[in-house]
Design a protein around this motif. Structure first.
Motif, PDB file in Angstrom:
ATOM      1  N   GLU A  61      14.114  35.624  70.753  1.00 18.35           N
ATOM      2  CA  GLU A  61      15.156  36.412  72.007  1.00 18.35           C
ATOM      3  C   GLU A  61      16.580  36.761  70.529  1.00 18.35           C
ATOM      4  O   GLU A  61      16.486  36.451  69.605  1.00 18.35           O
ATOM      5  N   GLU A  62      17.160  38.050  71.244  1.00 18.56           N
ATOM      6  CA  GLU A  62      18.549  38.042  69.913  1.00 18.56           C
ATOM      7  C   GLU A  62      19.230  37.603  70.751  1.00 18.56           C
ATOM      8  O   GLU A  62      19.390  38.072  72.144  1.00 18.56           O
ATOM      9  N   PHE A  63      20.014  37.543  69.864  1.00 15.22           N
ATOM     10  CA  PHE A  63      22.163  36.568  70.362  1.00 15.22           C
ATOM     11  C   PHE A  63      22.886  37.575  70.174  1.00 15.22           C
ATOM     12  O   PHE A  63      22.748  37.956  68.126  1.00 15.22           O
ATOM     13  N   ASP A  64      23.457  37.893  70.912  1.00 13.57           N
ATOM     14  CA  ASP A  64      25.446  38.563  70.169  1.00 13.57           C
ATOM     15  C   ASP A  64      26.370  37.659  69.325  1.00 13.57           C
ATOM     16  O   ASP A  64      26.457  36.591  69.629  1.00 13.57           O
ATOM     17  N   ILE A  65      26.144  37.760  67.867  1.00 17.05           N
ATOM     18  CA  ILE A  65      26.490  36.831  67.459  1.00 17.05           C
ATOM     19  C   ILE A  65      28.185  38.066  66.106  1.00 17.05           C
ATOM     20  O   ILE A  65      27.265  38.869  65.944  1.00 17.05           O
ATOM     21  N   GLN A  66      29.719  37.542  67.281  1.00 15.45           N
ATOM     22  CA  GLN A  66      29.839  38.357  66.336  1.00 15.45           C
ATOM     23  C   GLN A  66      30.091  39.704  66.177  1.00 15.45           C
ATOM     24  O   GLN A  66      30.155  40.825  65.661  1.00 15.45           O
ATOM     25  N   GLY A  67      29.181  40.384  67.854  1.00 13.71           N
ATOM     26  CA  GLY A  67      29.531  41.516  68.088  1.00 13.71           C
ATOM     27  C   GLY A  67      27.942  42.278  67.158  1.00 13.71           C
ATOM     28  O   GLY A  67      27.606  43.390  67.544  1.00 13.71           O
ATOM     29  N   MET A 103      26.226  32.881  55.265  1.00 10.28           N
ATOM     30  CA  MET A 103      25.586  33.171  55.798  1.00 10.28           C
ATOM     31  C   MET A 103      24.944  34.272  54.352  1.00 10.28           C
ATOM     32  O   MET A 103      25.357  34.633  53.561  1.00 10.28           O
ATOM     33  N   THR A 104      23.056  34.730  54.751  1.00 11.89           N
ATOM     34  CA  THR A 104      22.374  35.277  54.286  1.00 11.89           C
ATOM     35  C   THR A 104      22.707  36.876  54.460  1.00 11.89           C
ATOM     36  O   THR A 104      22.881  37.200  55.744  1.00 11.89           O
ATOM     37  N   ALA A 105      22.440  38.222  54.123  1.00 13.21           N
ATOM     38  CA  ALA A 105      22.443  39.468  54.326  1.00 13.21           C
ATOM     39  C   ALA A 105      21.751  39.558  56.196  1.00 13.21           C
ATOM     40  O   ALA A 105      21.474  39.784  56.787  1.00 13.21           O
ATOM     41  N   ASP A 106      20.549  39.019  55.553  1.00 10.58           N
ATOM     42  CA  ASP A 106      19.687  39.353  56.862  1.00 10.58           C
ATOM     43  C   ASP A 106      19.798  38.144  58.371  1.00 10.58           C
ATOM     44  O   ASP A 106      18.881  37.608  59.157  1.00 10.58           O
ATOM     45  N   SER A 107      19.894  37.295  57.894  1.00  6.91           N
ATOM     46  CA  SER A 107      20.265  35.842  58.863  1.00  6.91           C
ATOM     47  C   SER A 107      21.490  35.365  59.227  1.00  6.91           C
ATOM     48  O   SER A 107      22.524  35.542  58.291  1.00  6.91           O
ATOM     49  N   ARG A 108      21.438  34.195  60.431  1.00  7.42           N
ATOM     50  CA  ARG A 108      22.903  33.554  60.214  1.00  7.42           C
ATOM     51  C   ARG A 108      22.613  32.329  60.620  1.00  7.42           C
ATOM     52  O   ARG A 108      21.719  31.791  60.560  1.00  7.42           O
ATOM     53  N   SER A 109      23.473  31.359  60.293  1.00  9.77           N
ATOM     54  CA  SER A 109      23.974  29.920  60.678  1.00  9.77           C
ATOM     55  C   SER A 109      23.343  29.872  62.057  1.00  9.77           C
ATOM     56  O   SER A 109      23.746  29.793  63.030  1.00  9.77           O
ATOM     57  N   LEU A 110      21.749  28.627  61.850  1.00  6.02           N
ATOM     58  CA  LEU A 110      21.512  28.154  63.124  1.00  6.02           C
ATOM     59  C   LEU A 110      22.198  27.253  64.248  1.00  6.02           C
ATOM     60  O   LEU A 110      22.841  27.009  65.101  1.00  6.02           O
ATOM     61  N   SER A 111      23.652  26.723  63.546  1.00 11.44           N
ATOM     62  CA  SER A 111      25.185  26.432  64.472  1.00 11.44           C
ATOM     63  C   SER A 111      25.378  27.291  65.623  1.00 11.44           C
ATOM     64  O   SER A 111      25.761  27.045  66.649  1.00 11.44           O
ATOM     65  N   TYR A 112      24.728  29.220  65.546  1.00 10.50           N
ATOM     66  CA  TYR A 112      26.003  29.278  65.741  1.00 10.50           C
ATOM     67  C   TYR A 112      24.943  29.375  66.843  1.00 10.50           C
ATOM     68  O   TYR A 112      25.674  29.445  69.008  1.00 10.50           O
ATOM     69  N   LEU A 113      23.665  28.526  67.474  1.00 11.42           N
ATOM     70  CA  LEU A 113      22.834  28.105  68.625  1.00 11.42           C
ATOM     71  C   LEU A 113      23.163  27.081  69.499  1.00 11.42           C
ATOM     72  O   LEU A 113      22.007  26.593  69.853  1.00 11.42           O
TER      73      LEU A 113
END
Length: 103
Positions: free
Chosen positions: A38-44, A1-11
Motif C-alpha cells: 500500500e501507499e500511505f499519505d504521510i505529510q502530503g 528520516m532518510t531520503a527514500d523512507s519514513r519512520s515506521l511509527s507513521y503506521l
C-alpha cells in the motif's frame, strides 16, 4: 528520516502488507527498511517505504548477529507478502514496546 523512507511509527495501529525487507542500520542500531504494498499519505506525500530500529520488530527479520531470518528471506521471495499490524505491548517489566502481529 532518510531520503527514500519514513519512520515506521507513521503506521502505528494500521494494517499494511510487507512485500520487501532490507537491512537499514541507523547509527549503532540494527534496523530494517520495509516496502509496503500500500501507499500511505504521510505529510502530503505518497510513501511505501518505512524504516525502523524498534528491537521487537527488527528481531523478526534480523537475528542477534544481524543475519536475515527465515521470515526476512520468505518475504523477499517473488510473490510473497505478509499482512501485519503494529501493536503496542507491555513487557514482563511493564514497559511498553511496539511489535508486529500477522493479520
Amino acid at each position: 528520516m532518510t531520503a527514500d523512507s519514513r519512520s515506521l511509527s507513521y503506521l502505528d495501529d494500521r494494517e499494511f502488507t510487507i512485500i520487501g525487507v532490507e537491512r537499514k542500520d541507523y547509527d549503532e542500531n540494527k534496523g530494517i527498511k520495509i516496502t509496503t504494498k500500500e501507499e500511505f499519505d504521510i505529510q502530503g506525500e505518497k510513501v511505501s517505504k518505512f524504516h525502523t530500529t524498534r528491537q521487537a520488530i527488527v528481531g523478526k527479520f534480523l537475528n542477534d548477529a544481524g543475519e536475515p531470518t527465515t521470515l526476512y528471506n520468505a518475504i523477499n521471495q517473488p510473490d510473497n507478502s505478509l499482512k501485519v499490524k503494529i501493536f503496542k505491548r507491555k513487557s514482563a517489566s511493564d514497559e511498553e514496546y511496539f511489535d508486529l502481529d500477522q493479520c
